[in-house]
Design a protein around this motif. Structure first.
Motif, PDB file in Angstrom:
ATOM      1  N   MET A 235       0.845  -1.195   0.000  1.00 15.10           N
ATOM      2  CA  MET A 235       0.000   0.000   0.000  1.00 15.10           C
ATOM      3  C   MET A 235       0.879   1.244   0.000  1.00 15.10           C
ATOM      4  O   MET A 235       1.912   1.293   0.671  1.00 15.10           O
ATOM      5  N   ALA A 270      -2.446  -1.133  -3.311  1.00 14.39           N
ATOM      6  CA  ALA A 270      -3.402  -0.048  -3.104  1.00 14.39           C
ATOM      7  C   ALA A 270      -2.691   1.293  -3.107  1.00 14.39           C
ATOM      8  O   ALA A 270      -1.572   1.416  -2.590  1.00 14.39           O
ATOM      9  N   ILE A 272      -3.804   5.082  -1.829  1.00 17.40           N
ATOM     10  CA  ILE A 272      -4.839   5.808  -1.106  1.00 17.40           C
ATOM     11  C   ILE A 272      -4.393   7.260  -0.988  1.00 17.40           C
ATOM     12  O   ILE A 272      -3.325   7.549  -0.431  1.00 17.40           O
ATOM     13  N   LEU A 281      -9.169   5.928  -3.735  1.00 17.17           N
ATOM     14  CA  LEU A 281      -8.437   4.677  -3.616  1.00 17.17           C
ATOM     15  C   LEU A 281      -8.367   3.980  -4.965  1.00 17.17           C
ATOM     16  O   LEU A 281      -9.370   3.904  -5.684  1.00 17.17           O
ATOM     17  N   LEU A 283      -6.928   0.306  -6.710  1.00 17.74           N
ATOM     18  CA  LEU A 283      -6.409  -1.035  -6.462  1.00 17.74           C
ATOM     19  C   LEU A 283      -5.949  -1.666  -7.763  1.00 17.74           C
ATOM     20  O   LEU A 283      -6.583  -1.489  -8.803  1.00 17.74           O
ATOM     21  N   CYS A 291     -10.112  -6.972  -7.286  1.00 13.80           N
ATOM     22  CA  CYS A 291     -10.105  -5.542  -6.949  1.00 13.80           C
ATOM     23  C   CYS A 291     -11.518  -4.959  -6.978  1.00 13.80           C
ATOM     24  O   CYS A 291     -11.898  -4.162  -6.111  1.00 13.80           O
ATOM     25  N   CYS A 295     -13.404  -2.993  -3.873  1.00 16.96           N
ATOM     26  CA  CYS A 295     -13.824  -1.593  -4.010  1.00 16.96           C
ATOM     27  C   CYS A 295     -15.331  -1.436  -3.834  1.00 16.96           C
ATOM     28  O   CYS A 295     -15.805  -0.471  -3.238  1.00 16.96           O
ATOM     29  N   TYR A 298     -16.224  -2.162   0.107  1.00 16.03           N
ATOM     30  CA  TYR A 298     -15.645  -1.306   1.141  1.00 16.03           C
ATOM     31  C   TYR A 298     -15.500   0.170   0.767  1.00 16.03           C
ATOM     32  O   TYR A 298     -15.400   1.019   1.658  1.00 16.03           O
ATOM     33  N   PHE A 299     -15.486   0.487  -0.537  1.00 16.13           N
ATOM     34  CA  PHE A 299     -15.109   1.851  -0.923  1.00 16.13           C
ATOM     35  C   PHE A 299     -16.000   2.479  -1.982  1.00 16.13           C
ATOM     36  O   PHE A 299     -15.543   3.321  -2.767  1.00 16.13           O
ATOM     37  N   THR A 322      -9.569   0.553   7.185  1.00 20.90           N
ATOM     38  CA  THR A 322     -10.598  -0.256   6.514  1.00 20.90           C
ATOM     39  C   THR A 322      -9.966  -1.185   5.496  1.00 20.90           C
ATOM     40  O   THR A 322     -10.322  -2.369   5.398  1.00 20.90           O
ATOM     41  N   PHE A 323      -9.000  -0.652   4.734  1.00 22.42           N
ATOM     42  CA  PHE A 323      -8.310  -1.491   3.750  1.00 22.42           C
ATOM     43  C   PHE A 323      -7.575  -2.643   4.446  1.00 22.42           C
ATOM     44  O   PHE A 323      -7.685  -3.801   4.034  1.00 22.42           O
ATOM     45  N   LYS A 324      -6.859  -2.327   5.506  1.00 23.83           N
ATOM     46  CA  LYS A 324      -6.133  -3.368   6.224  1.00 23.83           C
ATOM     47  C   LYS A 324      -7.079  -4.420   6.795  1.00 23.83           C
ATOM     48  O   LYS A 324      -6.792  -5.626   6.773  1.00 23.83           O
TER      49      LYS A 324
END
Length: 336
Positions: A235, A270, A272, A281, A283, A291, A295, A298-299, A322-324
Motif C-alpha cells: 500500500m 493499493a 490511497i 483509492l 487497487l 479488486c 472496491c 468497502y469503498f 478499513t483497507f487493512k
C-alpha cells in the motif's frame, strides 16, 4: 434500444454531436474520445468534445487537443452545446456519476445517448450501447465501432490512429496486462499501418515527467510505502500535506500504484490519496484477486477484476484501517 444499423443511418447525414468522457480523463478516455472526434469530423458532423475536468500533462501532446473543451471553464456555453446535441457519445464510463457536474445536463438532454464502454455493470442511461467488459480499452471498442459497426475501415487517419493507439497502450499497461489479447496486437498493427508512430507515443507518455514528479514518486516510495507480506499486499498512501509540499498536479500520481504491485510476490496493491474533499483509492492486482469486489464492498466503487477504484468521505487513517481490515477476508486468494 437503437441498433448499430440505425445509428449508422443517422450518422449518414451531418448531426450536432457532443462527445464526453469521465472526470479526470486518462489516456484511454482522451484517446478514444479524440479518435471518435476525428472520425465524426471526417464525416462532416458538427462535433464538440467536452470533458468534465482537466487531464494529465503527459497527454498534452495528443493531436486534436486544441478542440477539447473543459466543462467547468465555460459552463453556460457547454451546457448549451449539450442541450442542442442530437447525439451524445459517452465514452469510457457507464454511469452518469462519473462525469460529475455534467451529469444533470447530459441526463436532461434530449439527444440520443450512445455509450461505448468496457466497464462492468452499466447503469442504463443510454439509448445505444456498444459495450464489452472483456475489451482491454474503450479505444479498442472505438476501433471496432468504426471498422465493424460503421464499416469504415479505410477511413482511419494518422491522427486518429495515434489517439487510439495511446488509449489502448495506456489501458493495457503498455501491452503487459492479461487483457492484451491477440486481437489487441492485430489492432495495434493496423494503427501503426495507418500512421501511429509507436516509438514516439511511448516517448511522449513515459519520458515526460517533471523533476517535481520524480521527487514526489521517490518520497512516496521511501516514506509512504507499506508492505504486508502475510497477505502479499502493498500500500502507498498520500496525505494532503504531501500533495501540497510537492505541488502535485493532475497526472502526477498516475502509475504510482503499479510501483507497489511491482514488488516481487505482491498480488494486491493499493494507492490511497487524501484529496481533501474525499479519499480516493486505486487497487491493482495479479491473477484472480478481485479488486472490483473489494472496491464495491468497502469503498463505494468498482471496476475491473485487476484494476478498480473507489472513494470514501472518512478520514485518511480510517480508510487505511478499513483497507487493512479487509485483507484477512481475502487471505486465501492472496496467498495461494
Amino acid at each position: 434500444m437503437l441498433t448499430s444499423e440505425q445509428l449508422k443511418t443517422l450518422l449518414s447525414e451531418p448531426k450536432r454531436i457532443v462527445i464526453t468522457t469521465h472526470y479526470k480523463p486518462d489516456g484511454d478516455a482522451l484517446g478514444s474520445s479524440l479518435g471518435l472526434f476525428y472520425w465524426l469530423k471526417a464525416h462532416k458532423h458538427d462535433v464538440s468534445l467536452i470533458v468534465p475536468s482537466d487531464f494529465p500533462a503527459f497527454l498534452d501532446w495528443l493531436p486534436g487537443l486544441e478542440h477539447v473543451r473543459i466543462y467547468t471553464r465555460e459552463v453556460q456555453e457547454n451546457q448549451q452545446l449539450i442541450a442542442d446535441a442530437e447525439i451524445i457519445f459517452c465514452l469510457d464510463f457507464n454511469g452518469l456519476g462519473r462525469i460529475h457536474d455534467m451529469a444533470i445536463p447530459v441526463e436532461k438532454a434530449t439527444g440520443l445517448k450512445c455509450m461505448i464502454d468496457h466497464h462492468l455493470e452499466p447503469q442504463g442511461f443510454h439509448d445505444y450501447a456498444y459495450w464489452d467488459p472483456k475489451a482491454a480499452a474503450t479505444a479498442q471498442l472505438i476501433f471496432r465501432f468504426i471498422t465493424e459497426e460503421m464499416q469504415d475501415e479505410g477511413n482511419i487517419s494518422a491522427d486518429m490512429a495515434t489517439c487510439l493507439y495511446t488509449g489502448i497502450m495506456t489501458d493495457t499497461g503498455s501491452f503487459r496486462f492479461r487483457s492484451t489479447t491477440s486481437e489487441i496486437h492485430r489492432i495495434i498493427a493496423s494503427l501503426i499501418d495507418c500512421g501511429a508512430e509507436n516509438w514516439a507515443i511511448h516517448e511522449s507518455i513515459y519520458n515526460s515527467s517533471s523533476e517535481g514528479r520524480l521527487k514526489f514518486l521517490g518520497y512516496c516510495l521511501l516514506n509512504r510505502l507499506e508492505v504486508f507480506p502475510e497477505y502479499n499486499t502493498a500500500m502507498i498512501y498520500v496525505t494532503q500535506e504531501d500533495l501540497k509540499s510537492f505541488e502535485v498536479i493532475t497526472g502526477d500520481t498516475e502509475g504510482l500504484v503499479n510501483y507497489a504491485l511491482s514488488i516481487k510476490g505482491i498480488r494486491l496493491a493499493a494507492l490511497i490519496i487524501d484529496r481533501t474533499e474525499q479519499i480516493k483509492l486505486s487497487l491493482r492486482s495479479i491473477g484472480d484477486v478481485p479488486c472490483n469486489e473489494i472496491c464495491k464492498i468497502y469503498f463505494n466503487g468498482g471496476g475491473h477484476l485487476n484494476a478498480s477504484g473507489g472513494n470514501s468521505h472518512d478520514d485518511l487513517q480510517t480508510v487505511i484501517d478499513t483497507f487493512k481490515s479487509a485483507l484477512p477476508n481475502y487471505k486465501e486468494i492472496l496467498t495461494k
